[in-house]
Design a protein around this motif. Structure first.
Motif, short mmCIF file in Angstrom:
data_model
loop_
_atom_site.label_atom_id
_atom_site.label_comp_id
_atom_site.label_asym_id
_atom_site.label_seq_id
_atom_site.Cartn_x
_atom_site.Cartn_y
_atom_site.Cartn_z
N GLN A 252 -12.11 -12.86 -30.93
CA GLN A 252 -12.28 -12.58 -32.34
C GLN A 252 -13.76 -12.63 -32.72
O GLN A 252 -14.11 -12.60 -33.90
N LYS A 253 -14.60 -12.66 -31.69
CA LYS A 253 -16.05 -12.63 -31.88
C LYS A 253 -16.62 -11.25 -31.58
O LYS A 253 -17.46 -10.73 -32.31
N TRP A 254 -16.15 -10.63 -30.49
CA TRP A 254 -16.71 -9.34 -30.08
C TRP A 254 -15.62 -8.33 -29.77
O TRP A 254 -14.56 -8.67 -29.24
N GLY A 255 -15.88 -7.09 -30.11
CA GLY A 255 -15.04 -5.97 -29.72
C GLY A 255 -15.91 -4.94 -29.01
O GLY A 255 -17.14 -5.06 -28.98
N ILE A 256 -15.27 -3.93 -28.44
CA ILE A 256 -16.00 -2.94 -27.63
C ILE A 256 -15.69 -1.53 -28.12
O ILE A 256 -14.52 -1.15 -28.24
N ASP A 273 -19.62 -6.78 -33.69
CA ASP A 273 -19.47 -8.17 -34.11
C ASP A 273 -18.22 -8.29 -34.99
O ASP A 273 -18.20 -7.80 -36.12
N LEU A 274 -17.19 -8.95 -34.47
CA LEU A 274 -15.93 -9.03 -35.20
C LEU A 274 -15.95 -10.10 -36.29
O LEU A 274 -15.11 -10.06 -37.20
N GLU A 275 -16.89 -11.01 -36.24
CA GLU A 275 -17.00 -11.98 -37.34
C GLU A 275 -17.54 -11.28 -38.59
O GLU A 275 -17.05 -11.51 -39.70
#
Length: 310
Positions: A252-256, A273-275
Motif C-alpha cells: 500500500q506504499k508503492w504501485g507499478i 506513490d500509493l500513500e
C-alpha cells in the motif's frame, strides 16, 4: 516474467450506467458501486482532454461535411436534439480517428496477456505489435504475475474495479533500497506524462480492496426478465459473505505502472506513490460528497416593499 495465475474474470453484471452491481457483504439486494476510475476522475484536470476532444470533433466534421447539414436542423436547447448532437459529436470524433488509440490500447492489453501466459502471439500479429510485445517482455522479466484482471471492491469508498496485474517483485525500489513483495501493476498504452496523481489514486484504491466473486450469484444479463428479477433478489448476509475474500498482502506504499505506448516499441516502468494516491482517493470522496450538498445558492430576498417604496 514468471507466471502463476492468469485466469481473467468475466465481466461483473452492470447497470445502465456501466456501474458494477454487487451483493453487499452484509447481504441485501444488488447494489451499484461507482467504478474506481470514475470515482477518482474528479481530481483530474480535464482541460487538456476537453480541448483535444473539441479539436477532434472539428476534424471529424471537416472530413464529413454532410454532418453539418444535420446539425443545422437541430436545436441545442431541445432535450431530444441535445442527445442527437451528442451522438453526432461522438460520431465526428470517431471519424477523426480519436478512438483509434483506445482500440489499439485494448488490443495491446489482449496481446500482453498472451505474453504473460507464455503463449505464442496469434498468427498474423502485425510487426509493430511484435516489437511492442518484445519490449513489454524485456521490461517485465523481473516480475512474477500472480493475478490478472481481478475485480475488487472497496467498501470504504463504495467503489468497484478491475486491476490489471498483481506483480511479485524483489529488487531496487524507488529510493534505491531493496523492496520485495506483491505490487498492484497497471499497463498504460498511452502517454503517462500527465495524470500521475490519478494513476496513483487508482492503484492505491485497488490495493485496499477485497476480492468479490460475482459468479456466486450468476445471472444472464442478456435475459431482461431474469436480470430484472435478479436485481430484486435479497441475499442473506451469510450467503453474501461467501463472495468476499481478502486481497493478498499487497504493498500500500508503492504501485507499478508499465508504460507501453502503442507502436513505439518501447516499454518503461514507473513507481507510483500509493500513500499520495490514497490521500487523493479520500479527497475524491469528500469532493463527491460535497457535490450533493444543497443550499449553496438561495433566492434573493428583497427588503423593498410597497409600503417603504411609498
Amino acid at each position: 516474467m514468471n507466471i502463476v495465475d492468469l485466469t481473467p474474470e468475466a465481466t461483473v453484471p452492470r447497470d445502465g450506467w456501466d456501474r458494477p452491481l454487487v451483493i453487499p457483504k452484509e447481504g441485501g439486494k444488488p447494489k451499484a458501486l461507482t467504478r474506481t476510475t470514475t470515482f477518482i476522475d474528479c481530481i483530474e484536470d480535464k482541460s487538456a482532454i476537453s480541448d483535444w476532444k473539441s479539436r477532434m470533433t472539428l476534424v471529424g466534421a471537416a472530413k464529413r461535411p454532410s454532418m453539418l447539414e444535420v446539425v443545422r436542423q437541430l436545436d441545442p436547447e431541445d432535450a431530444d436534439d441535445k442527445r442527437k448532437l451528442n451522438a453526432l459529436a461522438e460520431q465526428a470524433q470517431d471519424i477523426s480517428g480519436a478512438n483509434l488509440k483506445r482500440e489499439k490500447g485494448t488490443h495491446l492489453h489482449t496481446l500482453s496477456e498472451y505474453v504473460d501466459r507464455g503463449e505464442a502471439l496469434p498468427a498474423g500479429t502485425a510487426s509493430r505489435d511484435l516489437r511492442d510485445m518484445a519490449a513489454y517482455m524485456g521490461s517485465t522479466v523481473e516480475f512474477t504475475v500472480k493475478a490478472v484482471e481481478k475485480f475488487v471492491v472497496v467498501p470504504e469508498l463504495g467503489t468497484g474495479g478491475t486491476f490489471d496485474r498483481a506483480l511479485e517483485y524483489a529488487g531496487p525500489g524507488p529510493d534505491g533500497d531493496r523492496v520485495e513483495g506483491l505490487f498492484i501493476g497497471d499497463l498504460k498504452t498511452g502517454s503517462v506524462q500527465y495524470g500521475g496523481l490519478k494513476m496513483a489514486a487508482q492503484l492505491a484504491t485497488y490495493s485496499r480492496g477485497e476480492f468479490y466473486d460475482y459468479t456466486r450469484f450468476p445471472v444472464d444479463t442478456a435475459d431482461k426478465k431474469a436480470f430484472a428479477a435478479w436485481k430484486k433478489r435479497v441475499v442473506p448476509a451469510d450467503e453474501a459473505a461467501t463472495a468476499y475474500r481478502p486481497m493478498p498482502e499487497v504493498s500500500q506504499k508503492w504501485g507499478i505502472i508499465i508504460n507501453l505506448p502503442s507502436g513505439s516499441g518501447e516499454c518503461t516502468l514507473h513507481w507510483v506513490d500509493l500513500e499520495i494516491g490514497w490521500a487523493a482517493a479520500r479527497l475524491a470522496r469528500e469532493i463527491r460528497a460535497m457535490r450533493s450538498v444543497k443550499g449553496a445558492m438561495r433566492p434573493w430576498v428583497s427588503g423593498v416593499t410597497e409600503e417603504n417604496v411609498a
